[in-house]
Design a protein around this motif. Structure first.
Motif, PDB file in Angstrom:
ATOM      1  N   GLN A 104     -45.645  64.436  84.160  1.00  0.00           N
ATOM      2  CA  GLN A 104     -44.601  65.453  84.062  1.00  0.00           C
ATOM      3  C   GLN A 104     -43.375  64.971  83.279  1.00  0.00           C
ATOM      4  O   GLN A 104     -42.308  65.586  83.357  1.00  0.00           O
ATOM      5  N   VAL A 105     -43.533  63.892  82.525  1.00  0.00           N
ATOM      6  CA  VAL A 105     -42.448  63.377  81.690  1.00  0.00           C
ATOM      7  C   VAL A 105     -42.689  63.828  80.251  1.00  0.00           C
ATOM      8  O   VAL A 105     -43.757  63.572  79.686  1.00  0.00           O
ATOM      9  N   PHE A 106     -41.713  64.511  79.674  1.00  0.00           N
ATOM     10  CA  PHE A 106     -41.867  64.989  78.300  1.00  0.00           C
ATOM     11  C   PHE A 106     -42.141  63.829  77.348  1.00  0.00           C
ATOM     12  O   PHE A 106     -41.477  62.787  77.413  1.00  0.00           O
ATOM     13  N   GLY A 107     -43.118  64.031  76.469  1.00  0.00           N
ATOM     14  CA  GLY A 107     -43.515  62.994  75.524  1.00  0.00           C
ATOM     15  C   GLY A 107     -44.869  62.403  75.850  1.00  0.00           C
ATOM     16  O   GLY A 107     -45.531  61.842  74.973  1.00  0.00           O
ATOM     17  N   VAL A 108     -45.308  62.523  77.098  1.00  0.00           N
ATOM     18  CA  VAL A 108     -46.611  61.999  77.503  1.00  0.00           C
ATOM     19  C   VAL A 108     -47.662  63.086  77.280  1.00  0.00           C
ATOM     20  O   VAL A 108     -47.665  64.110  77.954  1.00  0.00           O
ATOM     21  N   SER A 109     -48.539  62.877  76.309  1.00  0.00           N
ATOM     22  CA  SER A 109     -49.560  63.886  76.001  1.00  0.00           C
ATOM     23  C   SER A 109     -50.814  63.694  76.841  1.00  0.00           C
ATOM     24  O   SER A 109     -51.489  64.660  77.200  1.00  0.00           O
ATOM     25  N   SER A 110     -51.150  62.435  77.129  1.00  0.00           N
ATOM     26  CA  SER A 110     -52.305  62.155  77.984  1.00  0.00           C
ATOM     27  C   SER A 110     -52.165  60.752  78.539  1.00  0.00           C
ATOM     28  O   SER A 110     -51.314  59.966  78.108  1.00  0.00           O
ATOM     29  N   MET A 111     -53.008  60.428  79.504  1.00  0.00           N
ATOM     30  CA  MET A 111     -52.961  59.092  80.118  1.00  0.00           C
ATOM     31  C   MET A 111     -54.317  58.766  80.709  1.00  0.00           C
ATOM     32  O   MET A 111     -55.134  59.657  80.966  1.00  0.00           O
TER      33      MET A 111
ATOM     34  N   GLN B  70     -34.058  64.600  70.643  1.00  0.00           N
ATOM     35  CA  GLN B  70     -33.296  65.561  69.860  1.00  0.00           C
ATOM     36  C   GLN B  70     -31.921  65.725  70.503  1.00  0.00           C
ATOM     37  O   GLN B  70     -31.572  65.018  71.443  1.00  0.00           O
ATOM     38  N   GLY B  71     -31.137  66.659  70.000  1.00  0.00           N
ATOM     39  CA  GLY B  71     -29.773  66.819  70.480  1.00  0.00           C
ATOM     40  C   GLY B  71     -29.667  67.634  71.751  1.00  0.00           C
ATOM     41  O   GLY B  71     -30.647  67.906  72.440  1.00  0.00           O
TER      42      GLY B  71
ATOM     43  N   ALA C 298     -35.623  77.875  77.943  1.00  0.00           N
ATOM     44  CA  ALA C 298     -35.020  76.558  78.168  1.00  0.00           C
ATOM     45  C   ALA C 298     -36.097  75.483  78.234  1.00  0.00           C
ATOM     46  O   ALA C 298     -35.955  74.396  77.642  1.00  0.00           O
ATOM     47  N   PHE C 299     -37.178  75.773  78.945  1.00  0.00           N
ATOM     48  CA  PHE C 299     -38.261  74.789  79.068  1.00  0.00           C
ATOM     49  C   PHE C 299     -38.838  74.438  77.702  1.00  0.00           C
ATOM     50  O   PHE C 299     -39.095  73.266  77.399  1.00  0.00           O
ATOM     51  N   LYS C 300     -39.046  75.441  76.860  1.00  0.00           N
ATOM     52  CA  LYS C 300     -39.629  75.189  75.545  1.00  0.00           C
ATOM     53  C   LYS C 300     -38.744  74.280  74.704  1.00  0.00           C
ATOM     54  O   LYS C 300     -39.241  73.393  73.988  1.00  0.00           O
ATOM     55  N   ILE C 301     -37.436  74.486  74.767  1.00  0.00           N
ATOM     56  CA  ILE C 301     -36.530  73.648  73.972  1.00  0.00           C
ATOM     57  C   ILE C 301     -36.425  72.254  74.588  1.00  0.00           C
ATOM     58  O   ILE C 301     -36.283  71.250  73.885  1.00  0.00           O
ATOM     59  N   MET C 302     -36.502  72.171  75.913  1.00  0.00           N
ATOM     60  CA  MET C 302     -36.509  70.868  76.584  1.00  0.00           C
ATOM     61  C   MET C 302     -37.740  70.065  76.186  1.00  0.00           C
ATOM     62  O   MET C 302     -37.675  68.848  75.980  1.00  0.00           O
ATOM     63  N   LYS C 303     -38.858  70.751  76.063  1.00  0.00           N
ATOM     64  CA  LYS C 303     -40.114  70.081  75.694  1.00  0.00           C
ATOM     65  C   LYS C 303     -40.037  69.459  74.311  1.00  0.00           C
ATOM     66  O   LYS C 303     -40.773  68.516  74.001  1.00  0.00           O
ATOM     67  N   ARG C 304     -39.152  69.953  73.469  1.00  0.00           N
ATOM     68  CA  ARG C 304     -38.997  69.401  72.122  1.00  0.00           C
ATOM     69  C   ARG C 304     -37.969  68.275  72.074  1.00  0.00           C
ATOM     70  O   ARG C 304     -37.519  67.877  71.003  1.00  0.00           O
ATOM     71  N   GLY C 305     -37.612  67.738  73.232  1.00  0.00           N
ATOM     72  CA  GLY C 305     -36.753  66.563  73.269  1.00  0.00           C
ATOM     73  C   GLY C 305     -35.281  66.841  73.429  1.00  0.00           C
ATOM     74  O   GLY C 305     -34.467  65.908  73.405  1.00  0.00           O
ATOM     75  N   CYS C 306     -34.883  68.117  73.600  1.00  0.00           N
ATOM     76  CA  CYS C 306     -33.469  68.457  73.741  1.00  0.00           C
ATOM     77  C   CYS C 306     -32.995  68.273  75.186  1.00  0.00           C
ATOM     78  O   CYS C 306     -33.749  68.508  76.129  1.00  0.00           O
ATOM     79  N   ILE C 307     -31.744  67.885  75.333  1.00  0.00           N
ATOM     80  CA  ILE C 307     -31.106  67.813  76.643  1.00  0.00           C
ATOM     81  C   ILE C 307     -30.394  69.137  76.889  1.00  0.00           C
ATOM     82  O   ILE C 307     -29.535  69.534  76.097  1.00  0.00           O
TER      83      ILE C 307
END
Length: 342
Positions: free
Chosen positions: A71-78, A125-126, A142-151
């Motif tokens: 559930q951490v953004f950036g992790v695609s698989s493990m 991202q910013g 909001a979730f979609k923009i968060m998923k792209r690395g935004c705070i």
């Protein structure tokens, strides 16, 4: 035969085509975010490090680490992995479900691949001002923009006396739910009074254009927050044609109220089925049964083709100083402290 695992290998597939320098920066950020996520859940691990553009977590708590990291953004698989020295790898180690990933003098052996949430590491991202109305769409945006690395910097516009307290409380709970996907970063939410400028709109604007003027003022307030927080964008949950205020012509008229920051609409082409599906996936659909109209002012026959000349004429009669007054009265809630504050 039971496999003894040495830890979890996290993959960041989206970074594969980026330059080595950018990938390294993203991996460093991802490691810090994963550390914070594990610390938030009091999950222990022995070590976490970058290995060949991936992240390896040495741990005995395979199940809980995998659940949290997913559930951490950036992790695609493990994958749970065992480590084999490269010079000891033999054909006898292989079977149909075995996968090997080489890195330097080591080989990571796995037999399953688990999905992660994907996207980019938070903070890559910013910052973005994300409006939260209490409805179904804005949390998805909001979730979609968060998923792209935004705070995210969340904001709710309190329409009192044209809305009630329940809508504000619902928006705060939605923001808290979304914040569960952010780790290691301070998250704020602004509650901005919006009733006085709406009263001014009722005095001077054509009644059928109330919602257009309302959105123009919300954008102005969001722009002020963006300036305070050094944010790069305003994010809203608007969908083309979903409401009268969201026709293409009205959106054009509304966003002309701000001049130095982009308005991003991640849901602009979605339909309700897609929104509901995403809401169930990220666990914000549970708020749907509580959602009520956040405002009592929408006209019975709203305009769908706003005239910018009429808008400017009406606004010339309004006290636009109310925007600054409302910002001065805004409440700021710290939804989550940053790492430095833990």
């Amino acid at each position: 035969m039971t496999i003894e695992y040495d830890g979890i290998l996290l993959r960041c597939d989206e970074l594969d085509h980026w330059s080595t320098q950018i990938r390294n920066q993203a991996i460093i950020l991802l490691i810090e975010n994963v550390k914070s996520a594990l610390a938030d859940q009091s999950i222990s691990f022995k070590n976490i490090q970058s290995v060949c553009q991936k992240v390896f977590i040495e741990t005995n708590d395979i199940v809980e680490v995998a659940k949290t990291a997913s559930q951490v953004f950036g992790v695609s698989s493990m994958s749970p992995v065992s480590i084999i020295p490269k010079d000891e790898l033999s054909l006898s180690d292989s079977h149909d479900k075995t996968h090997f990933e080489e890195c330097d003098d080591k080989v990571f052996r796995s037999t399953e691949r688990l999905d992660g949430i994907g996207g980019l590491p938070t903070g890559f991202q910013g910052r973005a001002v994300c409006t939260i109305s209490g409805g179904l769409d804005s949390p998805i945006a909001a979730f979609k923009i968060m998923k792209r690395g935004c705070i995210p910097i969340f904001v709710h516009f309190d329409n009192f006396p044209f809305g009630d307290e329940s809508t504000k409380n619902l928006a705060i709970r939605q923001a808290r739910k979304l914040t569960e996907y952010i780790h290691g970063h301070e998250i704020k939410m602004y509650i901005v009074p919006h009733g006085d400028d709406l009263t001014e709109v009722l005095r001077h604007a054509p009644r059928k254009m109330t919602c257009v003027f309302c959105r123009r003022n919300m954008y102005r307030l969001a722009q002020e927050i963006a300036r305070i927080e050094d944010a790069d964008a305003i994010v809203t949950g608007e969908i083309i044609g979903e409401q009268a205020s969201q026709t293409t012509r009205n959106l054009l008229a509304e966003e002309s109220a701000v001049d130095d920051i982009p308005i991003i609409r991640p849901c602009i082409g979605d339909d309700k089925v897609e929104i509901e599906k995403m809401a169930r996936k990220i666990d914000t659909y549970k708020f749907a049964h509580e959602a009520v109209s956040c405002c009592s002012l929408p006209p019975k026959y709203p305009t769908v083709y706003a005239d910018i000349k009429k808008i400017k004429s009406a606004e010339s009669k309004m006290d636009m100083g109310l925007i600054a007054t409302e910002m001065a009265q805004a409440e700021v809630i710290i939804i989550q402290a940053g790492v430095k504050d833990h």
